[in-house]
Scaffold this active site. Structure first.
Site, short mmCIF file in Angstrom:
data_model
loop_
_atom_site.label_atom_id
_atom_site.label_comp_id
_atom_site.label_asym_id
_atom_site.label_seq_id
_atom_site.Cartn_x
_atom_site.Cartn_y
_atom_site.Cartn_z
N ASP A 263 -8.67 -5.64 -5.87
CA ASP A 263 -8.40 -4.43 -5.09
C ASP A 263 -9.20 -3.28 -5.70
O ASP A 263 -9.04 -2.94 -6.87
CB ASP A 263 -6.90 -4.12 -5.12
CG ASP A 263 -6.48 -3.07 -4.10
OD1 ASP A 263 -7.30 -2.21 -3.74
OD2 ASP A 263 -5.31 -3.12 -3.65
N SER B 240 0.83 -1.20 0.00
CA SER B 240 0.00 0.00 0.00
C SER B 240 0.87 1.26 0.00
O SER B 240 1.66 1.45 -0.91
CB SER B 240 -0.96 -0.05 1.20
OG SER B 240 -1.99 0.90 1.07
N HIS C 90 -7.74 -5.36 -1.25
CA HIS C 90 -6.51 -4.70 -0.81
C HIS C 90 -5.80 -5.49 0.28
O HIS C 90 -4.57 -5.45 0.38
CB HIS C 90 -6.84 -3.29 -0.32
CG HIS C 90 -5.63 -2.46 -0.07
ND1 HIS C 90 -4.72 -2.14 -1.05
CD2 HIS C 90 -5.15 -1.88 1.08
CE1 HIS C 90 -3.74 -1.41 -0.54
NE2 HIS C 90 -3.98 -1.25 0.74
#
Length: 339
Positions: A287, A133, A316
């Site tokens: 995601d 991320s 995610h």
């Protein structure tokens, strides 16, 4: 932060000039290390933190049975500015306290990390830089800013450039927090709990996929309904964290652009082309805010990169250690890059 803080050190950086034009006085970079630096100083892995996380949240990928093996490598996990451990709105004194904390970019983070590694350890060469991320955003920046010093790079469920759709998603998360009257323009006397709860509920609909909810995988976690899952997981997700810290990291995320710095002056094509490190970019098929299509466009402009999609319903969270099969995909990619 989802994990209890484990031991860490502080790099006292002094006064740091930021991209926004403000000097962060007495800047502190918190970091943790795993393993031993070898005599050649060439067994270094840099593994930055993600949104709302600390070094402790990165430990799911570190172990003697993992690619990030501390018996072989010197693994450095720097805490991103704004995360509540390094210099942040919550721990910086007036006049930069709370909502007056300056805007931080990923360029600011990476340049400070590079300085810490060089000044404390004499480290010049990076065997691998990787992250999930926002940690992946920093990995991209490392590889572009120091292409001759980074041998390999992996980004799992992250991007080099925050897409417009992701920017808008983050606006929703931000406004769930700042529209709480208790936020008081960031000058609250107690944390705006209702805003933090609203923020969690907004995030819950984005971090996991429609397929995950359709399969009712919350049942495997011991919950008896969707509301049970939301109430007992997401309503308290951000309790214990500071609202201004959360907003600072959202601002950093929204501004993420690999070329928005004095090295590339906005030339994204040049910044991506400069990444000569052997790179594996690992988006998840489901995601919702880092879709594979965005990464594919980035990889197409990188000379030594591979797009490897994680086929998972975990969205995610495929990059964050929540599902063993997804973690194994990431670990195998890191093994290849370190081979």
């Amino acid at each position: 932060m989802s994990a209890e803080l484990t031991p860490f050190e502080i790099f006292e950086a002094g006064d740091v000039a930021l991209q926004c034009g403000i000097t962060l006085k007495g800047a502190k970079l918190a970091y943790s290390t795993y393993g031993t630096l070898n005599a050649a100083r060439d067994n270094v892995i840099v593994y930055p933190t993600r949104y709302g996380g600390s070094h402790a949240d990165n430990e799911f990928l570190i172990g003697t049975d993992m690619a990030l093996d501390p018996s072989k490598y010197f693994i450095v996990v720097p805490n991103m500015l704004g995360n509540g451990v390094s210099s942040s709105p919550s721990n910086t004194p007036i006049p930069l306290h709370g909502p007056d904390f300056p805007t931080i970019t990923q360029y600011d983070n990476v340049m400070l990390q590079e300085r810490m590694l060089r000044e404390l350890f004499g480290i010049e060469q990076i065997r691998l830089v990787c992250g999930w991320s926002m940690g992946g955003q920093q990995a991209y920046a490392w590889a572009a800013l120091f292409p001759e010093r980074v041998a390999a790079m992996a980004c799992f469920c992250g991007q080099a450039i925050t897409a417009g759709h992701t920017y808008v998603f983050l606006e929703g998360v931000k406004h769930a927090l700042i529209t709480n009257p208790e936020w008081q323009q960031g000058r609250y006397t107690q944390q705006p709990w209702r805003g933090l709860t609203a923020k969690g509920r907004v995030w819950a609909g984005w971090v996991l996929s429609q397929e995950w909810f359709r399969a009712e995988l919350w049942r495997d976690m011991g919950f008896i309904s969707v509301e049970d899952y939301l109430k007992n997981t997401w309503d308290s997700m951000y309790y214990g964290l500071d609202a201004n810290d959360m907003l600072s990291m959202i601002r950093t995320w929204q501004l993420c652009d690999i070329a928005a710095n004095p090295v590339y002056n906005g030339d994204r094509k040049a910044a991506l082309a400069a990444i000569t490190a052997r790179s594996i970019i690992l988006p998840c098929r489901t995601d919702l805010y880092f879709p594979p299509e965005d990464n594919a466009a980035e990889v197409a402009q990188m000379p030594n990169a591979e797009l490897r999609v994680i086929d998972s319903v975990w969205g995610h969270y495929a990059g964050g250690g929540r599902n063993a099969a997804d973690t194994a995909v990431i670990d195998n990619a890191l093994r290849e890059l370190l081979a």
